[in-house]
Write an enzyme that holds these catalytic residues in place. Structure first.
Site, short mmCIF file in Angstrom:
data_model
loop_
_atom_site.label_atom_id
_atom_site.label_comp_id
_atom_site.label_asym_id
_atom_site.label_seq_id
_atom_site.Cartn_x
_atom_site.Cartn_y
_atom_site.Cartn_z
N TYR A 1 4.32 11.59 -24.33
CA TYR A 1 3.70 11.78 -23.02
C TYR A 1 2.87 10.57 -22.59
O TYR A 1 1.92 10.70 -21.82
CB TYR A 1 2.89 13.08 -22.96
CG TYR A 1 3.78 14.28 -23.17
CD1 TYR A 1 4.56 14.76 -22.12
CD2 TYR A 1 3.88 14.89 -24.40
CE1 TYR A 1 5.42 15.85 -22.31
CE2 TYR A 1 4.74 15.97 -24.60
CZ TYR A 1 5.50 16.44 -23.55
OH TYR A 1 6.34 17.49 -23.74
N TYR B 1 10.08 12.74 -13.17
CA TYR B 1 11.27 11.87 -13.08
C TYR B 1 11.65 11.60 -11.63
O TYR B 1 12.03 10.49 -11.27
CB TYR B 1 12.46 12.49 -13.81
CG TYR B 1 12.34 12.55 -15.31
CD1 TYR B 1 11.54 11.67 -16.04
CD2 TYR B 1 13.05 13.51 -16.03
CE1 TYR B 1 11.45 11.74 -17.42
CE2 TYR B 1 12.98 13.58 -17.41
CZ TYR B 1 12.18 12.70 -18.10
OH TYR B 1 12.10 12.76 -19.47
N ASP C 1 6.57 5.27 -21.57
CA ASP C 1 6.60 5.17 -23.02
C ASP C 1 8.02 4.84 -23.51
O ASP C 1 8.96 4.73 -22.71
CB ASP C 1 6.04 6.43 -23.67
CG ASP C 1 6.87 7.69 -23.47
OD1 ASP C 1 8.09 7.60 -23.16
OD2 ASP C 1 6.31 8.79 -23.63
N ASN D 1 3.16 8.36 -20.37
CA ASN D 1 3.71 7.93 -19.09
C ASN D 1 2.69 8.18 -17.99
O ASN D 1 2.05 9.22 -17.95
CB ASN D 1 4.98 8.73 -18.75
CG ASN D 1 5.99 8.70 -19.86
OD1 ASN D 1 6.53 7.65 -20.18
ND2 ASN D 1 6.23 9.84 -20.49
N HIS E 1 0.85 -1.19 0.00
CA HIS E 1 0.00 0.00 0.00
C HIS E 1 0.88 1.24 0.00
O HIS E 1 1.77 1.38 0.83
CB HIS E 1 -0.90 -0.04 1.25
CG HIS E 1 -1.69 1.19 1.44
ND1 HIS E 1 -1.75 1.83 2.66
CD2 HIS E 1 -2.46 1.90 0.60
CE1 HIS E 1 -2.53 2.89 2.55
NE2 HIS E 1 -2.97 2.95 1.31
N ASP F 1 -4.76 4.02 -4.43
CA ASP F 1 -4.75 4.43 -3.03
C ASP F 1 -5.83 5.46 -2.74
O ASP F 1 -5.83 6.55 -3.32
CB ASP F 1 -3.37 5.00 -2.69
CG ASP F 1 -3.12 5.12 -1.21
OD1 ASP F 1 -4.08 5.11 -0.41
OD2 ASP F 1 -1.94 5.23 -0.82
#
Length: 148
Positions: free
Chosen positions: A130, A112, A30, A132, A22, A64
């Site tokens: 994009y 990042y 990508d 990701n 958790h 979550d």
């Protein structure tokens, strides 16, 4: 093959999401993402796009609910208000499979930094820019666990 397990989840990825706890994060990246140099374990998913992999992961992993944000995408450099088509698709997938969560935009270098702390990075061959997403694992409730 196993019954009830999404076929895109190979043994390494299945092990990774099974052992995540958790609050742990998983990055689905990508083809342009610097997955190999950020630090977390990289699991290759060659021939798979990021949307399909997001669907496969969310078929088995809840997000979550104990934090204000549980899903993030990379913000477009130079145009933070832009929402690429793939990011809109990520949002649709999250709503459909995880519930009422927003996929929040995060500046590239902040994204990042978040990825550096993830449990693992799934390196897809997604060619759309994009493509990701970071997902924070939630709690699996007792009634969701398989019982014989």
């Amino acid at each position: 093959m196993l019954k009830g397990i999404h076929p895109l989840l190979g043994p390494d990825l299945l092990h990774a999401i099974r052992t995540m706890g958790h609050g742990d994060d998983i990055v689905i990246a990508d083809a342009n993402f610097p997955a190999g140099f950020l630090g977390p374990k990289v699991i290759r998913a060659d021939g798979v796009d990021a949307v399909a992999m997001t669907e496969a992961v969310l078929a088995h992993m809840p997000l979550d609910t104990f934090v204000p944000q549980a899903a993030w995408r990379m913000e477009v450099v130079g145009d933070p208000a832009a929402v690429p088509e793939i990011c809109a698709t990520f949002q649709d997938v999250v709503h459909r499979l995880a519930g009422d969560f927003t996929v929040h935009a995060v500046e590239r270098f902040a994204f990042y930094e978040m990825a550096r702390k993830a449990a693992c990075i799934v390196a897809t061959t997604e060619f759309r820019l994009y493509g990701n997403i970071i997902l924070k694992k939630g709690v699996v409730h007792p009634h969701e666990v398989y019982r014989v």
